[in-house]
Scaffold this active site. Sequence first.
Site, mmCIF file in Angstrom:
data_model
loop_
_atom_site.group_PDB
_atom_site.id
_atom_site.type_symbol
_atom_site.label_atom_id
_atom_site.label_comp_id
_atom_site.label_asym_id
_atom_site.label_seq_id
_atom_site.Cartn_x
_atom_site.Cartn_y
_atom_site.Cartn_z
ATOM 1 N N ARG A 151 -2.993 -13.109 -29.982
ATOM 2 C CA ARG A 151 -3.556 -12.978 -28.650
ATOM 3 C C ARG A 151 -2.578 -12.351 -27.659
ATOM 4 O O ARG A 151 -2.980 -11.584 -26.790
ATOM 5 C CB ARG A 151 -4.051 -14.332 -28.162
ATOM 6 C CG ARG A 151 -5.462 -14.519 -28.587
ATOM 7 C CD ARG A 151 -5.905 -15.922 -28.824
ATOM 8 N NE ARG A 151 -7.246 -15.900 -29.381
ATOM 9 C CZ ARG A 151 -7.535 -15.657 -30.645
ATOM 10 N NH1 ARG A 151 -6.559 -15.395 -31.505
ATOM 11 N NH2 ARG A 151 -8.772 -15.667 -31.062
ATOM 12 N N ASP A 175 -21.253 -25.784 -9.804
ATOM 13 C CA ASP A 175 -20.527 -24.685 -10.426
ATOM 14 C C ASP A 175 -20.578 -23.524 -9.449
ATOM 15 O O ASP A 175 -21.449 -23.468 -8.578
ATOM 16 C CB ASP A 175 -21.176 -24.291 -11.764
ATOM 17 C CG ASP A 175 -20.216 -23.514 -12.657
ATOM 18 O OD1 ASP A 175 -19.688 -24.099 -13.615
ATOM 19 O OD2 ASP A 175 -19.984 -22.314 -12.380
HETATM 20 C C1 LIG Z 1 -15.112 -23.605 -19.335
HETATM 21 S S1 LIG Z 1 -16.330 -23.995 -18.146
HETATM 22 C C2 LIG Z 1 -16.103 -25.744 -18.054
HETATM 23 C C3 LIG Z 1 -17.364 -26.534 -18.296
HETATM 24 C C4 LIG Z 1 -17.215 -28.038 -18.483
HETATM 25 N N1 LIG Z 1 -16.553 -28.669 -17.340
HETATM 26 C C5 LIG Z 1 -16.465 -28.354 -19.770
HETATM 27 O O1 LIG Z 1 -15.284 -28.699 -19.690
HETATM 28 O O2 LIG Z 1 -17.043 -28.290 -20.832
HETATM 29 C C6 LIG Z 1 -15.667 -23.269 -16.682
HETATM 30 C C7 LIG Z 1 -16.666 -23.126 -15.521
HETATM 31 O O3 LIG Z 1 -15.955 -22.998 -14.283
HETATM 32 C C8 LIG Z 1 -16.756 -22.284 -13.369
HETATM 33 N N2 LIG Z 1 -15.918 -21.873 -12.219
HETATM 34 C C9 LIG Z 1 -15.010 -20.878 -12.168
HETATM 35 N N3 LIG Z 1 -14.433 -20.817 -10.953
HETATM 36 C C10 LIG Z 1 -14.984 -21.816 -10.200
HETATM 37 C C11 LIG Z 1 -14.800 -22.273 -8.848
HETATM 38 N N4 LIG Z 1 -13.928 -21.682 -8.036
HETATM 39 N N5 LIG Z 1 -15.518 -23.310 -8.417
HETATM 40 C C12 LIG Z 1 -16.413 -23.915 -9.234
HETATM 41 N N6 LIG Z 1 -16.633 -23.538 -10.515
HETATM 42 C C13 LIG Z 1 -15.940 -22.492 -10.997
HETATM 43 C C14 LIG Z 1 -17.302 -21.171 -14.249
HETATM 44 O O4 LIG Z 1 -18.471 -20.635 -13.680
HETATM 45 C C15 LIG Z 1 -17.553 -21.899 -15.591
HETATM 46 O O5 LIG Z 1 -18.894 -22.305 -15.667
#
Ligand SMILES: C[S@@+](CC[C@H](N)C(=O)[O-])C[C@H]1O[C@@H](n2cnc3c(N)ncnc32)[C@H](O)[C@@H]1O
Lengths: 295, 144, 205
Positions: A49, A158
């Site tokens: 990576r 989100d």
């Molecule tokens: C990897 S997912 C995590 C989902 C869940 N919490 C889990 O751990 O399985 C990351 C999420 O963060 C959201 N995200 C990114 N920046 C953000 C922000 N500034 N405020 C809120 N959500 C955000 C993205 O849209 C994405 O859906």
Amino acid sequence: MSALASEGQGAEGPPHPLSDEELAKFSEFFYRKTGIRLDERKRYYMERRIVERIRRTGCRSFFEYFTTLKLNGAAGELEALINEMTVNETYFWRENYQFECMTRSMLDEIARRKRPGEPIRIWSIPCSTGEEPYTIAIHILEYWARADSYDIEIFASDIDSNVLKRARDGTYDERSLSRLPPQLRARYFKLVSERRWQVINELRSSIAFGSVNLSDPLETARYRQIDLIFCRNLLIYFDDVSRRLAAENMFEAMSPGGFICLGHSESMSRITNLFRPRQFAEALVYQKPAPSRGA
Amino acid sequence: MTNALPTPSAAEAGARRFTWPGTRVLVVDDAITIRLFCRQILEKAGFEVIEAINGLEGLEQLLQGTIDLIVVDVNMQKMDGYEMLREVRRQPVLSAIPAVMMSTKSKPEDVDKAYAAGANYYLFKPIRPEPFLACVRLLTATVQ
Amino acid sequence: MGLVKAKIRKTKTGSGASDDMVGLSAALQAADPAERRSAARRLGSTTGCEAALLDRLAFEHEASVREMLVLSLMQLGTQDAVRGLAEHLRSEDASLRNAVVEALEAMPDAVAPNIELLLADHDPDVRIFACNLLVGLAHPDVPKWLSHVLENDSHVNVCAAAVDALTEIGRPDCVPALRACARRFPEEPFLSFAIDVAIARAAEQ
Ligand SMILES: C[S@@+](CC[C@H](N)C(=O)[O-])C[C@H]1O[C@@H](n2cnc3c(N)ncnc32)[C@H](O)[C@@H]1O
């Protein structure tokens, strides 16, 4: 994107494989910046990576790449690296020990502080496509004996309105449901098409979905007196300042004594000293201290 | 690494039998070179070493595992050494763990501050292997 | 069931203290820490109020308010903010000093013009902090500044801080300065150890 992976060490291959010292330097920098410890046993995976990022940024060597990354704070590159290094997905029952910690330890402690009639508030941010808030809800209904004696409010937010739409709809395939015990799938889901299951209406309508940017205090100001926050797998994507802003915003949103659960590779200890670590039998979580602290 | 540490004196070698196998020392310092230096000395003497980069990470490590001795710096981001020791002394499950504080600060009031925060011993930086090891042995021998 | 659908509240705007600088500066002295935090937060997006934030920082003892004051100064990122913060490197309060190091390292452009002055300070503690903040400072002159310390600073702990910073950064062009430093303090086991580590890390394949 995965071209390099299938090519292996093909003609286009990496500029040169990384030395032990280079990898050590990189791991330490990455750890310092993100708090994520790279696993030595996955060296091959990591190396591939890093080499991919070197290639994509047009750098000619690890040295050149690492120097620009470190000294010029190369905008966006750290985020790109994190995306490469982490698995970006969500599913039911993910990191289940935290939900067990919620129903076996945290909720009882939160309930002890409540006056009669006062609600318990839980916030899942980022909730992505909804697997996490529904997991929270099912855990509470199934495994917290006192669920019926309290009003429990679950908020789920989100930044991305597309994922929120899917979260409200609550339809999932086999892959995201694979860890959910089968009898619970039968109880809380209905089959809507071939291999697609939708969360029952009663449960879907009990969760308050809304779009929120966690680094924006105006948007988070609508969330107050939260007793438990799940903020998993988000802060690792932020730079230092947004990470601190996010932590400040969570602090403001919480009741004193409230808890935060982070993703398993995340730690508050690199972000802020607003919270104190709390070790329960099931998990290490973070707690907002009672107001008199440090006076 | 070419820089060998001085070989332990006969007295020190004798003292080695007091090192309980698996005695765990937590080294809390934001300086990587200090953590490595302490690690080298301690591992050679038979201790197990756990590292943390600031006071908060130190607290996390303390809560997650059994630690027999804390070695902690003063100046660190997020949570400094004084605050970490005060927190350790406040928490019933941690309060009995002995702690060595080390710092570049050498005024008497700095030393007083360390003891007031909960340190059992104070070392000036740069630390030297012999007094460091002697103090670690002294404090871990008392707990066992 | 125990789950109830919550209502998401409307944002209350303009609640509490007024939003002008005079009102917010006054709110920084409020008895309630939550009010002070909120004022500190809002001052972070108003240029020209560095002085108000810095004045409060000197007296603020509530950790959560202090975090916010520092964060706001970081976001302002001006020369006034940097100079005012740097003054607190002399503070007797360890947590304030360290919060300041952390803030300074996050504002490379504004900090850079002040580094040489800090590295020449008469107080070795200030010079140590200056080296500490170079570890995280994203600026191309960092290796040059650190080499200068290694070759010239007379205080062993300041040199140790510079060696540590270079260990993290790993620059082969600083190896001569590291060797020079080792020659200047031959009697210090820790420093020779640290310099060996730094050189090993800097070695390019
Ligand atoms: C990897 S997912 C995590 C989902 C869940 N919490 C889990 O751990 O399985 C990351 C999420 O963060 C959201 N995200 C990114 N920046 C953000 C922000 N500034 N405020 C809120 N959500 C955000 C993205 O849209 C994405 O859906």
